[in-house]
Design an enzyme around this catalytic site. Structure first.
Site, PDB file in Angstrom:
ATOM      1  N   CYS A  29       0.744  -1.231  -0.218  1.00 59.71           N
ATOM      2  CA  CYS A  29       0.243   0.672  -0.153  1.00 59.71           C
ATOM      3  C   CYS A  29       1.105   1.588   0.014  1.00 59.71           C
ATOM      4  O   CYS A  29       1.592   1.867   0.706  1.00 59.71           O
ATOM      5  CB  CYS A  29      -1.323   0.502   1.442  1.00 59.71           C
ATOM      6  SG  CYS A  29      -1.476   1.682   1.859  1.00 59.71           S
ATOM      7  N   CYS A  32       0.126   3.781   2.850  1.00 57.39           N
ATOM      8  CA  CYS A  32       1.085   3.260   3.698  1.00 57.39           C
ATOM      9  C   CYS A  32       1.742   3.339   3.851  1.00 57.39           C
ATOM     10  O   CYS A  32       2.297   3.199   5.088  1.00 57.39           O
ATOM     11  CB  CYS A  32       0.195   1.672   4.386  1.00 57.39           C
ATOM     12  SG  CYS A  32      -1.434   1.412   3.836  1.00 57.39           S
TER      13      CYS A  32
END
Length: 104
Positions: A29, A32
């Site tokens: 991600c 993230c």
């Protein structure tokens, strides 16, 4: 340093009178990964005042299901062991710090 939050240790980590923040994330991600240094900084700044941890959604299946995590990153904020707030998506460090401060 941030705590590693797992399905196995979650109940123990939130059993505190300090605010708890859990960052739900995954290695693949991009947002993230962008948020990771912010979480690390906050963990250092709030050491002893709040518990800040990260839960890898690929390695832990129970917690994301329990809390309805559908998008990552998602930050969950707990006070006295109860879910108090959530943020979906990356936010600036100052906004996350305000949320933590509001739980103290």
């Amino acid at each position: 340093m941030e705590h590693v939050v797992t399905d196995a240790n979650f109940a123990e980590l939130i059993n505190t009178d300090k605010p708890v923040v859990v960052d739900f994330w995954a290695t693949w991600c991009g947002p993230c990964r962008a948020l990771a240094p912010v979480i690390e900084e906050l963990a250092g700044e709030y050491e002893g005042k709040a518990v800040i941890g990260k839960c890898n959604v690929d390695e832990n299946e129970e917690l994301p299901v329990k809390f309805g995590i559908r998008n990552i990153p998602t930050l969950l904020f707990f006070k006295n062991g109860q879910l108090a707030d959530r943020i979906v998506g990356p936010l600036p460090k100052g906004e996350i710090a305000k949320k933590i401060d509001s739980l103290m």
